[in-house]
Design a protein around this motif. Structure first.
Motif, short mmCIF file in Angstrom:
data_model
loop_
_atom_site.label_atom_id
_atom_site.label_comp_id
_atom_site.label_asym_id
_atom_site.label_seq_id
_atom_site.Cartn_x
_atom_site.Cartn_y
_atom_site.Cartn_z
N ASN A 20 0.86 -1.18 0.00
CA ASN A 20 0.00 0.00 0.00
C ASN A 20 0.90 1.24 0.00
N VAL A 22 0.45 4.27 0.71
CA VAL A 22 0.29 5.12 1.89
C VAL A 22 1.12 4.59 3.05
N VAL A 23 1.08 3.27 3.25
CA VAL A 23 1.88 2.65 4.31
C VAL A 23 3.36 2.83 4.02
N HIS A 26 4.93 6.41 4.89
CA HIS A 26 4.91 6.97 6.24
C HIS A 26 5.52 5.97 7.24
N LEU A 29 3.43 4.98 10.25
CA LEU A 29 2.35 4.06 9.92
C LEU A 29 2.90 2.64 9.74
N ALA A 84 -2.41 2.72 16.90
CA ALA A 84 -2.30 3.88 16.00
C ALA A 84 -1.97 5.14 16.79
N ALA A 89 0.01 7.56 14.54
CA ALA A 89 -0.57 7.29 13.22
C ALA A 89 -2.09 7.39 13.27
N GLN A 90 -2.60 8.31 14.11
CA GLN A 90 -4.06 8.42 14.26
C GLN A 90 -4.75 8.74 12.94
N ALA A 91 -4.07 9.46 12.06
CA ALA A 91 -4.68 9.84 10.77
C ALA A 91 -4.99 8.60 9.92
N TRP A 92 -4.33 7.51 10.20
CA TRP A 92 -4.53 6.27 9.42
C TRP A 92 -5.04 5.15 10.33
N SER A 93 -5.83 5.52 11.33
CA SER A 93 -6.35 4.52 12.28
C SER A 93 -7.10 3.39 11.57
N THR A 95 -6.55 2.15 8.64
CA THR A 95 -5.59 1.22 8.03
C THR A 95 -5.01 0.28 9.08
#
Length: 324
Positions: A20, A22-23, A26, A29, A84, A89-93, A95
């Motif tokens: 992914n 996004v993963v 970051h 993440l 998360a 990594a709260q923005a991608w909780s 995921t």
């Protein structure tokens, strides 16, 4: 499966998650997903804490509620959300929760492929389900996933492709093992003129042969299937209620025996008369090996049929067969 394998699969799931973008972009993440898949891959076995309440409680509850149908959907947010937050990594909780869910589900699926079984359809049924396809430790899966993890650890640039390949091969391997199992059990069913449900099998560690138990009605037939040939080993009487000796009946109320009957359905009972009483041993025939049955509940009685002591569990080392 064994704890080491589950944790290894947690690592390789985290490696797969890097597919992914996004993963991959970051680091915080990535770290959160790795923690989530590691913990999620082991979470269903948190019920091992039941050992503190004794072996009978452990037998009743291990691979029960924590492996049930709703369990993954409880474990995922319960573990994923705080992980998360902990790694920023709260923005991608979402995921992190998703990969926690995948890790928990993969754990339960692999346990389903084992012979010990899981109560994965609770609350609809408390029946123990098992596909009898994999040993507790599968050397081929461990080697494949271990190689992928090591390549990732040492910075191999195409690790994501390796993880995709390994999980693709894992799916093919599980399907192939299941197909082999169905083929062998079909041949045994035809040989003994029995329904498939009356035959259970266990794989050997390397998967080259199978040991089986056939329910013939009044007795169980045990044997091996190797290279298309059947080798019959022994016949054992079934523990039918109407045929039980008085000493065996006297143990039915013992906690260990009740836990044993909650779990086992291929049961042989042996009553040995001693100088000062009786030894009654209830054994699960599914797990026989070399004329022995290492999973059992043993109860000692005095001459008046009073319970003096009891033991339930495995009478073998974890590295000894059968590997369940």
């Amino acid at each position: 499966m064994d704890t080491g394998s589950h944790l290894l699969f947690g690592v390789t799931l985290a490696g797969l998650a890097i597919a992914n973008p996004v993963v991959a972009a970051h680091p915080e993440l990535q770290h959160a997903v790795l923690a989530a898949t590691l913990i999620g891959s082991h979470a269903p076995d948190f019920d091992s804490v039941m050992r503190l309440r004794g072996p009978s409680a452990y037998i009743r509850h291990h691979r029960g509620l924590t492996h049930s149908l709703p369990a993954p959907f409880l474990w995922a947010p319960l573990l994923g959300l705080p992980i998360a937050w902990l790694f920023g990594a709260q923005a991608w909780s979402g995921t992190v929760v998703l990969w926690t869910l995948i890790a928990v589900c993969f754990h339960i699926v692999l346990d389903l492929f084992n012979a010990y079984g899981v109560q994965c359809l609770r609350p609809f049924t408390q029946k123990w389900l098992h596909l009898d396809v994999l040993s507790l430790f599968d050397p081929y899966l461990f080697a494949a996933h271990g190689t992928a993890a090591m390549l990732w650890l040492f910075g191999y640039p195409h690790a994501v492709l390796v993880f995709r390949l390994v999980y693709g091969l894992t799916a093919v391997y599980l399907a192939w093992r299941l197909a082999v199992y169905r083929s062998v059990i079909g041949k045994l069913s035809a040989k003994y003129q029995l329904e498939d449900t009356r035959i259970t099998m266990l794989p050997t560690l390397l998967g080259a042969s199978w040991q089986f138990v056939a329910d013939l009605g009044d007795e169980y037939l045990t044997g091996y299937y190797r290279n298309g040939r059947v080798n019959e080993v022994a016949c054992l009487s079934k523990a039918k209620p109407e045929n039980l000796a008085d000493a065996a009946k006297a143990t039915m109320g013992a906690d260990g025996v009740r836990a044993f009957h909650h779990f086992s359905n291929r049961i042989h009972v042996k009553v040995q008369e001693k100088v000062d009483g009786y030894l009654v041993t209830w054994s699960d025939v599914r797990f026989w090996h070399h004329h022995g049955m290492p999973f059992s509940a043993a109860v000692t009685l005095d001459r008046n049929m009073n319970v003096l002591s009891e033991h339930i569990g495995w009478n073998k080392k974890s590295w000894q067969p059968p590997f369940v």
